[in-house]
Scaffold this motif. Structure first.
Motif, PDB file in Angstrom:
ATOM      1  N   THR A 163      74.204  37.712  16.643  1.00 18.12           N
ATOM      2  CA  THR A 163      75.037  36.523  16.402  1.00 18.12           C
ATOM      3  C   THR A 163      75.961  36.258  17.586  1.00 18.12           C
ATOM      4  O   THR A 163      76.899  35.463  17.482  1.00 18.12           O
ATOM      5  N   GLY A 164      75.726  36.941  18.693  1.00 15.32           N
ATOM      6  CA  GLY A 164      76.528  36.700  19.887  1.00 15.32           C
ATOM      7  C   GLY A 164      77.978  37.103  19.676  1.00 15.32           C
ATOM      8  O   GLY A 164      78.273  38.201  19.211  1.00 15.32           O
ATOM      9  N   GLN A 165      78.892  36.201  19.999  1.00 12.86           N
ATOM     10  CA  GLN A 165      80.323  36.506  19.908  1.00 12.86           C
ATOM     11  C   GLN A 165      80.853  36.458  18.469  1.00 12.86           C
ATOM     12  O   GLN A 165      81.948  36.911  18.208  1.00 12.86           O
ATOM     13  N   MET A 166      80.078  35.854  17.579  1.00 16.25           N
ATOM     14  CA  MET A 166      80.583  35.656  16.217  1.00 16.25           C
ATOM     15  C   MET A 166      80.610  36.953  15.440  1.00 16.25           C
ATOM     16  O   MET A 166      79.602  37.655  15.353  1.00 16.25           O
ATOM     17  N   LYS A 167      81.768  37.283  14.883  1.00 19.89           N
ATOM     18  CA  LYS A 167      81.874  38.434  13.972  1.00 19.89           C
ATOM     19  C   LYS A 167      82.251  37.877  12.601  1.00 19.89           C
ATOM     20  O   LYS A 167      83.273  37.228  12.460  1.00 19.89           O
ATOM     21  N   ARG A 168      81.393  38.123  11.621  1.00 21.21           N
ATOM     22  CA  ARG A 168      81.638  37.540  10.305  1.00 21.21           C
ATOM     23  C   ARG A 168      81.443  38.577   9.209  1.00 21.21           C
ATOM     24  O   ARG A 168      80.663  39.521   9.362  1.00 21.21           O
ATOM     25  N   ILE A 169      82.162  38.376   8.100  1.00 19.63           N
ATOM     26  CA  ILE A 169      81.949  39.198   6.901  1.00 19.63           C
ATOM     27  C   ILE A 169      81.167  38.340   5.910  1.00 19.63           C
ATOM     28  O   ILE A 169      81.648  37.293   5.475  1.00 19.63           O
ATOM     29  N   VAL A 170      79.951  38.782   5.577  1.00 24.26           N
ATOM     30  CA  VAL A 170      79.066  37.976   4.732  1.00 24.26           C
ATOM     31  C   VAL A 170      79.380  38.215   3.256  1.00 24.26           C
ATOM     32  O   VAL A 170      79.522  39.359   2.822  1.00 24.26           O
ATOM     33  N   MET A 171      79.540  37.134   2.490  1.00 21.08           N
ATOM     34  CA  MET A 171      79.790  37.217   1.046  1.00 21.08           C
ATOM     35  C   MET A 171      78.544  36.913   0.234  1.00 21.08           C
ATOM     36  O   MET A 171      78.343  37.456  -0.844  1.00 21.08           O
ATOM     37  N   SER A 172      77.727  35.976   0.728  1.00 24.35           N
ATOM     38  CA  SER A 172      76.589  35.503  -0.075  1.00 24.35           C
ATOM     39  C   SER A 172      75.418  35.197   0.840  1.00 24.35           C
ATOM     40  O   SER A 172      75.590  34.977   2.043  1.00 24.35           O
ATOM     41  N   ILE A 173      74.219  35.188   0.268  1.00 18.32           N
ATOM     42  CA  ILE A 173      73.009  35.042   1.083  1.00 18.32           C
ATOM     43  C   ILE A 173      71.941  34.307   0.272  1.00 18.32           C
ATOM     44  O   ILE A 173      71.876  34.448  -0.943  1.00 18.32           O
ATOM     45  N   THR A 174      71.129  33.497   0.946  1.00 21.30           N
ATOM     46  CA  THR A 174      70.019  32.819   0.273  1.00 21.30           C
ATOM     47  C   THR A 174      68.887  32.613   1.265  1.00 21.30           C
ATOM     48  O   THR A 174      69.120  32.496   2.464  1.00 21.30           O
ATOM     49  N   MET A 175      67.656  32.607   0.739  1.00 20.44           N
ATOM     50  CA  MET A 175      66.469  32.517   1.590  1.00 20.44           C
ATOM     51  C   MET A 175      65.743  31.207   1.299  1.00 20.44           C
ATOM     52  O   MET A 175      65.615  30.810   0.135  1.00 20.44           O
ATOM     53  N   ALA A 176      65.265  30.532   2.385  1.00 20.48           N
ATOM     54  CA  ALA A 176      64.460  29.316   2.191  1.00 20.48           C
ATOM     55  C   ALA A 176      63.122  29.699   1.552  1.00 20.48           C
ATOM     56  O   ALA A 176      62.657  30.829   1.695  1.00 20.48           O
ATOM     57  N   ASP A 177      62.504  28.733   0.850  1.00 16.48           N
ATOM     58  CA  ASP A 177      61.277  29.033   0.085  1.00 16.48           C
ATOM     59  C   ASP A 177      60.112  29.488   0.948  1.00 16.48           C
ATOM     60  O   ASP A 177      59.260  30.247   0.500  1.00 16.48           O
ATOM     61  N   ASP A 178      60.070  29.004   2.191  1.00 17.70           N
ATOM     62  CA  ASP A 178      58.931  29.371   3.057  1.00 17.70           C
ATOM     63  C   ASP A 178      59.320  30.462   4.052  1.00 17.70           C
ATOM     64  O   ASP A 178      58.592  30.690   5.024  1.00 17.70           O
TER      65      ASP A 178
END
Length: 620
Positions: free
Chosen positions: A201-216
């Motif tokens: 993610t390069g310079q971005m540091k993030r704390i992930v709360m939620s996640i979803t996947m595209a159908d394909d």
């Protein structure tokens, strides 16, 4: 020993009729089953399967502690749920058969807590993520019901992984994400290994709360605590885009869902529900809900979806008009009290923290909600004529509300010094008796327009926990946590009799013939007392562990019910002093319990916000 076993065999199970409750704090805990007819959600240690169109409920009992995550397989055949447990102990994952509504297998490897679960698209594997004390990711074979392989979920120099999602097409790929870590995993079944690839993610540091996947499987989307969305490519492991550039979602993106027709449903910690599209992520449609959004679940293709919030509200939203309908609600704090109005079992009232709610008994629907912000309600009672609900508050006030509209009728200010802890009314509707945190019992005269203090009875040394009034309104009994119960003469306004025991009394009841009272409290003993001279008649062992907090006796006085910190509802034979029925279903400490007028139901309330309705086991 044989004698004990034969006794145990005679204790029947209470039939649980309905549950009002939903734990809104479980991340994506609310799920719509692929059959589009049922909602599945956790409440304490139980998992509820609630039919969407009817009142029918099923319960999955099996966890020994609170459920921390729930997931359903793509075909709908399996449900998996994880729980929290005490430090160092193993936390179970339970695999359930949806059709039979029964437990298939217990999978235990993780310690402390199960953070998240996901099924593979063809029901071959289940992947589980351990909590912060465990930190591992494990892949289970559903056919063999055993672990295939495991691995630490995150690298050494990043935080814990908290979410997991499977590919929508391939059984060999899944993604975990959390504090500063996003990993795409490949399952190598031949070597029984899983191989992670760290996403860049390069310079971005993030704390992930939620996640979803595209159908394909073309992209997956991550919602972060800072209120922006990352779009990642699982093939190249690179960041595709991020957004929104300006107005980020307040209090984080706590729930996110990819729709089949393109676009995202996003729920924020501030209760905002938004439909948006990549790459701008600007709101196309939005609505404000009560409480931070913790779950978004789609019914069918996404024409309709359900949203769960932290304040235990479940909303139904139709995609086309994007308007919310509240379909279920319950208390999200510990419920302190429950009362039925005189002579009817059609409705009842409960109070918890800042809310008083009136419920319709059969449909489990909320009829009225009265809210006093930032205060705690300790007790409620209906006036006999049904024209007011009298409530006791921790700011030392007694408030009376109209039960149909919730309008405030009157307030008695400074009723007690350290909050009002217990309340009762007389059957002629002319008096209210209140108990305070400092131990005073006060008798109030209630006129048409006036409320007047008639007498302050100072005997108790500690807070008053329960007050019951005799049918003829000439005496009442108060139980206190100083280890005394006092029987007061309400005509001469003085003490008649005092009962001493080495316990903190929590509850007291008059026998309907009013020559005896029964008490209970933290010493787990149920004691029968003679009112005339205050002598103890008999003591029963009320529970094996934990205080008894609530009791109620039937109008005939043949049976009484108790509930307490052992989470069990018990029905007792008054004369025999033996348990006839036990109800298992609560996962928090039971705070109060009542038998409905007419002996149709038993309603018990608990510290986890649940209200349970049981079928009364005897025909009257």
């Amino acid at each position: 020993m044989e004698n004990q076993i034969s006794l145990k065999a005679e204790v029947a199970e209470l039939e649980l009729e309905a549950v009002i409750g939903f734990n809104g704090h479980v991340p994506s805990g609310l799920k719509c089953h692929p059959d589009q007819e049922h909602l599945i959600y956790p409440l304490g240690c139980t998992i509820l399967i609630q039919a969407i169109n009817t009142q029918e409920q099923n319960f999955l009992h099996g966890h020994g502690n609170n459920v921390s995550c729930v997931t359903i397989s793509k075909s709908g055949a399996y449900i998996a749920s994880g729980q929290v447990t005490f430090m160092g102990f193993k936390a179970d994952i339970i695999l359930w058969d949806y059709k039979k509504r029964e437990l298939i297998a217990r999978l235990s490897l993780h310690k402390g807590k199960i953070e998240a679960l996901a099924f593979s698209p063809n029901d071959l594997y289940l992947v589980s993520l351990g909590g912060p004390d465990d930190g591992s990711v494990v892949v289970w074979s559903i056919a063999k019901r055993e672990a295939i392989c495991g691995s630490p979920a995150a690298g050494l120099n990043v935080g814990n992984a908290t979410t997991v999602i499977f590919s929508r097409c391939r059984d060999e790929m899944f993604v975990t994400a959390g504090n500063g870590t996003i990993r795409v995993w490949e399952l190598d079944l031949r070597n029984r290994k899983i191989w992670p690839t760290e996403c860049q993610t390069g310079q971005m540091k993030r704390i992930v709360m939620s996640i979803t996947m595209a159908d394909d499987d073309s992209f997956f989307y991550l919602g972060t605590t800072t209120g922006d969305i990352l779009k990642m490519n699982p093939m190249t492991k690179l960041l595709a885009d991020t957004g929104p550039a300006k107005d980020k979602f307040s209090l984080g993106v706590s729930a996110i869902k990819c729709l089949k027709m393109g676009g995202l449903l996003v729920g924020s910690g501030a209760g905002l529900l938004v439909f948006c599209k990549s790459p701008s992520y600007k709101p196309i449609k939005k609505i404000q809900l009560q409480g931070g959004v913790t779950s978004i679940t789609v019914r069918g293709e996404g024409h309709q979806f359900f949203v769960g919030t932290e304040e235990s509200h479940i909303y139904r939203v139709n995609f086309t008009d994007f308007k919310e309908t509240l379909i279920a609600t319950c208390h999200f704090e510990a419920v302190q009290d429950i009362v039925f109005p005189f002579g009817t079992a059609e409705l009842f009232a409960t109070c918890a923290k800042r809310d008083i709610r009136v419920w319709r008994t059969l449909s489990n629907r909320e009829l009225l909600r009265i809210t006093v912000p930032n205060m705690t309600c300790h007790g409620i009672d209906f006036m006999r004529d049904g024209k007011s609900i009298i409530s006791a508050w921790d700011d030392g006030r007694i408030r009376a509300f109209a039960p149909e509209t919730g309008r405030l009728l009157y307030v008695i200010n400074n009723a007690h010094r350290i909050g009002v802890t217990a309340i009762a009314t007389t059957s002629d509707c002319k008096r209210v008796i209140s108990g305070g945190g400092e131990g005073e019992v006060r008798v109030w005269q209630i006129g048409c327009q006036t409320q007047k203090l008639e007498e302050a009875l100072k005997e108790h040394k500690s807070s008053v926990s329960c007050i019951r009034v005799k049918k003829n309104n000439e005496e009442c009994v108060t139980a206190s946590t100083d280890g005394t119960c006092i029987i007061w003469d309400l005509v001469r306004l003085r003490r008649n009799q005092m009962i001493l025991a080495n316990t903190l009394f929590q509850c007291v009841c008059y026998h309907p013939e009013e020559f005896q009272i029964i008490t209970s409290g933290t010493d787990r003993k149920i004691a029968y007392w003679e009112i005339f001279d205050g002598s103890v008649i008999r003591e029963l062992e009320g529970s094996l562990s934990g205080s008894i907090n609530g009791m109620d006796i039937t109008l005939e006085g043949v049976h009484f019910v108790t509930g307490g910190n052992d989470h069990l509802v018990k029905v007792w034979d008054y004369n025999e002093g033996e348990v006839t029925h036990v109800g298992v279903g609560h996962s928090g400490n039971i705070t109060r319990i009542r038998v409905s007028p007419g002996n149709q139901y038993i309603v018990s309330v608990s510290a986890d916000g649940a209200i349970l309705r049981w079928k009364y086991p005897f025909t009257s």
